[in-house]
Design a protein around this motif. Structure first.
Motif, short mmCIF file in Angstrom:
data_model
loop_
_atom_site.label_atom_id
_atom_site.label_comp_id
_atom_site.label_asym_id
_atom_site.label_seq_id
_atom_site.Cartn_x
_atom_site.Cartn_y
_atom_site.Cartn_z
N VAL A 227 43.21 28.82 23.42
CA VAL A 227 43.84 29.12 22.39
C VAL A 227 43.52 28.37 21.14
O VAL A 227 42.96 26.86 21.57
CB VAL A 227 45.43 28.23 23.05
N VAL A 228 42.97 29.44 20.39
CA VAL A 228 42.38 29.06 18.85
C VAL A 228 43.08 28.32 17.83
O VAL A 228 44.39 28.81 17.04
CB VAL A 228 41.51 29.84 18.35
N HIS A 229 43.89 26.95 17.43
CA HIS A 229 44.37 26.56 16.86
C HIS A 229 43.92 27.13 15.43
O HIS A 229 44.92 27.17 14.35
CB HIS A 229 44.71 25.42 16.71
N ALA A 230 42.62 26.93 14.93
CA ALA A 230 42.65 27.09 13.76
C ALA A 230 40.71 27.19 13.55
O ALA A 230 39.96 26.99 14.57
CB ALA A 230 42.75 25.88 13.49
N GLU A 231 40.29 27.98 12.77
CA GLU A 231 38.62 28.41 12.45
C GLU A 231 38.39 28.23 11.41
O GLU A 231 38.97 28.16 10.02
CB GLU A 231 38.61 29.43 12.63
N ILE A 232 37.60 27.12 11.27
CA ILE A 232 37.06 26.19 10.01
C ILE A 232 35.86 26.84 10.07
O ILE A 232 35.21 26.64 10.31
CB ILE A 232 37.71 25.07 10.04
N PRO A 233 35.34 27.05 7.95
CA PRO A 233 33.91 26.69 7.70
C PRO A 233 33.21 25.43 8.42
O PRO A 233 34.24 24.17 8.30
CB PRO A 233 34.06 27.39 7.06
N LEU A 234 31.79 25.80 8.69
CA LEU A 234 30.95 24.28 9.00
C LEU A 234 31.29 23.58 7.54
O LEU A 234 31.28 22.65 8.45
CB LEU A 234 29.84 24.75 9.81
N THR A 235 31.29 24.01 6.72
CA THR A 235 30.93 23.11 5.18
C THR A 235 32.38 22.17 5.36
O THR A 235 32.39 21.17 4.38
CB THR A 235 30.77 23.98 3.94
N GLU A 236 33.24 22.90 6.17
CA GLU A 236 34.98 21.97 5.85
C GLU A 236 35.03 21.43 7.89
O GLU A 236 35.53 21.00 8.40
CB GLU A 236 36.06 22.86 5.87
N ALA A 237 33.23 20.84 8.30
CA ALA A 237 33.54 19.98 8.84
C ALA A 237 34.73 18.74 9.33
O ALA A 237 34.87 18.74 10.49
CB ALA A 237 32.14 19.53 9.83
N ALA A 238 35.02 17.62 8.12
CA ALA A 238 35.22 17.05 8.55
C ALA A 238 36.65 17.23 8.05
O ALA A 238 37.51 16.50 8.99
CB ALA A 238 35.61 16.66 6.80
N THR A 239 37.12 18.71 7.76
CA THR A 239 38.85 18.99 7.52
C THR A 239 39.50 18.46 9.52
O THR A 239 40.38 18.63 10.13
CB THR A 239 38.91 19.99 6.81
N ALA A 240 38.20 19.32 10.26
CA ALA A 240 38.39 19.49 11.43
C ALA A 240 38.73 18.41 12.34
O ALA A 240 39.15 18.49 13.26
CB ALA A 240 36.83 20.76 12.15
N HIS A 241 37.54 17.79 11.95
CA HIS A 241 37.57 16.24 12.77
C HIS A 241 38.66 15.41 12.33
O HIS A 241 39.34 14.74 13.31
CB HIS A 241 36.72 15.50 12.31
N GLU A 242 39.21 15.83 11.13
CA GLU A 242 40.69 14.89 10.95
C GLU A 242 41.95 16.11 11.82
O GLU A 242 42.83 15.18 12.32
CB GLU A 242 41.47 14.79 9.25
N LEU A 243 42.12 17.03 11.82
CA LEU A 243 43.24 17.64 12.44
C LEU A 243 43.03 17.11 13.55
O LEU A 243 44.00 16.90 14.43
CB LEU A 243 42.67 18.94 12.53
N ARG B 148 45.67 14.46 16.16
CA ARG B 148 45.97 15.02 17.50
C ARG B 148 47.01 16.45 17.08
O ARG B 148 48.10 16.35 17.10
CB ARG B 148 46.92 14.30 18.13
N ALA B 149 46.82 17.07 16.04
CA ALA B 149 47.96 18.07 14.94
C ALA B 149 47.57 19.43 16.14
O ALA B 149 47.76 20.46 14.84
CB ALA B 149 47.55 17.94 13.92
N ASN B 150 45.99 19.86 16.20
CA ASN B 150 45.84 20.90 17.12
C ASN B 150 46.56 21.05 18.19
O ASN B 150 46.82 20.90 18.75
CB ASN B 150 44.28 21.07 16.94
N LEU B 151 47.01 22.35 18.00
CA LEU B 151 47.73 22.69 19.79
C LEU B 151 46.62 23.88 20.43
O LEU B 151 47.43 24.46 21.60
CB LEU B 151 48.91 23.60 19.56
N GLY B 152 45.24 24.24 20.32
CA GLY B 152 44.52 23.96 20.71
C GLY B 152 42.94 23.97 19.99
O GLY B 152 43.14 23.25 19.91
N MET B 153 42.54 25.50 20.14
CA MET B 153 40.69 24.55 20.27
C MET B 153 40.86 24.63 18.87
O MET B 153 41.53 25.40 17.51
CB MET B 153 39.82 25.47 21.25
N VAL B 154 39.99 23.93 17.98
CA VAL B 154 38.98 24.14 16.89
C VAL B 154 37.75 24.71 16.40
O VAL B 154 37.37 24.44 17.23
CB VAL B 154 39.65 23.03 16.13
#
Length: 61
Positions: A31-47, A51-57
């Motif tokens: 299950v993919v929770h979000a696809e985020i551009p690599l340039t926004e890696a900090a946002t992915a780490h924050e997510l 523990r706000a993701n319900l699947g893979m980021v």
């Protein structure tokens, strides 16, 4: 985990076998929770850290 395996071995074995059976029957899916551009890696780490993701980021290049 080791404690559960030692104290609840029967339950662990049943769950283990059930998960492998789901895998064999292709009953598990990623299950993919979000696809985020690599340039926004900090946002992915924050997510993930929140523990706000319900699947893979997934980071996209």
């Amino acid at each position: 985990m080791a404690r559960f395996v030692n104290t609840g071995r029967d339950l662990y074995d049943r769950h283990h076998e059930h998960l492998w059976q789901l895998h064999r029957d292709e009953g598990l899916r990623a299950v993919v929770h979000a696809e985020i551009p690599l340039t926004e890696a900090a946002t992915a780490h924050e997510l993930i850290e929140a523990r706000a993701n319900l699947g893979m980021v997934v980071l996209r290049p």
